[in-house]
Design a protein around this motif. Sequence first.
Motif, PDB file in Angstrom:
ATOM      1  N   GLY A 123      48.776   1.170  -5.771  1.00 15.48           N
ATOM      2  CA  GLY A 123      47.840   0.568  -4.834  1.00 15.48           C
ATOM      3  C   GLY A 123      48.433   0.446  -3.443  1.00 15.48           C
ATOM      4  N   PHE A 124      49.711   0.167  -3.386  1.00  7.99           N
ATOM      5  CA  PHE A 124      50.389   0.052  -2.099  1.00  7.99           C
ATOM      6  C   PHE A 124      50.608   1.417  -1.452  1.00  7.99           C
ATOM      7  CE2 PHE A 124      54.455  -0.060   0.236  1.00  7.99           C
ATOM      8  CZ  PHE A 124      54.089  -0.909   1.259  1.00  7.99           C
ATOM      9  N   VAL A 125      51.014   2.405  -2.242  1.00  9.35           N
ATOM     10  CA  VAL A 125      51.365   3.719  -1.696  1.00  9.35           C
ATOM     11  C   VAL A 125      50.129   4.572  -1.408  1.00  9.35           C
ATOM     12  CG1 VAL A 125      52.565   5.883  -2.223  1.00  9.35           C
ATOM     13  CG2 VAL A 125      53.642   3.705  -2.751  1.00  9.35           C
ATOM     14  N   LEU A 126      49.203   4.645  -2.359  1.00  5.55           N
ATOM     15  CA  LEU A 126      48.061   5.547  -2.220  1.00  5.55           C
ATOM     16  C   LEU A 126      46.835   4.918  -1.572  1.00  5.55           C
ATOM     17  CD1 LEU A 126      48.214   7.348  -5.673  1.00  5.55           C
ATOM     18  CD2 LEU A 126      49.163   8.098  -3.497  1.00  5.55           C
ATOM     19  N   GLY A 127      46.782   3.613  -1.540  1.00 10.13           N
ATOM     20  CA  GLY A 127      45.615   2.938  -0.981  1.00 10.13           C
ATOM     21  C   GLY A 127      45.608   2.971   0.540  1.00 10.13           C
ATOM     22  N   PRO A 128      44.484   2.651   1.115  1.00 11.31           N
ATOM     23  CA  PRO A 128      44.421   2.567   2.574  1.00 11.31           C
ATOM     24  C   PRO A 128      45.239   1.385   3.080  1.00 11.31           C
ATOM     25  CG  PRO A 128      42.383   1.802   1.591  1.00 11.31           C
ATOM     26  CD  PRO A 128      43.213   2.333   0.478  1.00 11.31           C
ATOM     27  N   PRO A 129      45.473   1.308   4.377  1.00 12.19           N
ATOM     28  CA  PRO A 129      46.314   0.221   4.889  1.00 12.19           C
ATOM     29  C   PRO A 129      45.694  -1.167   4.776  1.00 12.19           C
ATOM     30  CG  PRO A 129      45.604   1.679   6.665  1.00 12.19           C
ATOM     31  CD  PRO A 129      45.118   2.266   5.402  1.00 12.19           C
ATOM     32  N   ASP A 130      44.457  -1.251   4.353  1.00 10.98           N
ATOM     33  CA  ASP A 130      43.797  -2.540   4.181  1.00 10.98           C
ATOM     34  C   ASP A 130      44.256  -3.180   2.867  1.00 10.98           C
ATOM     35  OD1 ASP A 130      42.081  -4.695   4.265  1.00 10.98           O
ATOM     36  OD2 ASP A 130      40.384  -3.557   3.469  1.00 10.98           O
ATOM     37  N   VAL A 131      44.799  -4.376   2.926  1.00 10.87           N
ATOM     38  CA  VAL A 131      45.350  -5.044   1.748  1.00 10.87           C
ATOM     39  C   VAL A 131      44.271  -5.340   0.712  1.00 10.87           C
ATOM     40  CG1 VAL A 131      46.557  -7.091   0.949  1.00 10.87           C
ATOM     41  CG2 VAL A 131      47.193  -6.048   3.113  1.00 10.87           C
TER      42      VAL A 131
END
Length: 135
Positions: free
Chosen positions: A93-101
């Motif tokens: 989730g941290f690596v592949l997700g968008p920069p939105d938490v």
Amino acid sequence: MSLPIVTYLTSIPILLVILFGIVSFSYWMRSDATARGSSSPLYWAILGPLFWPAALYYLLVVRRANKRRYPPTRWQGLAGIVTISYVGAMVLGFVLGPPDVFTQILYTPVYFVILLFITYLLVYRRRYGRLPEIA
């Protein structure tokens, strides 16, 4: 302005994955520390899932210094599989997700289900043959 029902329904799987992941992580760390002869397995069970540098220290230093006294039980193996999937889902989730938490957190249950299936096939179905030190 009230939140729509969809917001509440999408938050339930996220909370379940996080809660289930933390509980299984804690159980796995306690049982692994007990099997390796740690003098304070409850310390690792509480500190590890809440403070990730402590969990990394346990995995990289403490686990390698002590051999298991007995093989993992079925429940310990399943808790290890859930723990691997939970940590992997958080990292994906941290690596592949968008920069939105918040969007990263929304992807976590999807990654968890995918990784749960893959981890089950790699670890449990092979009787811990592929990844013996993780489970």
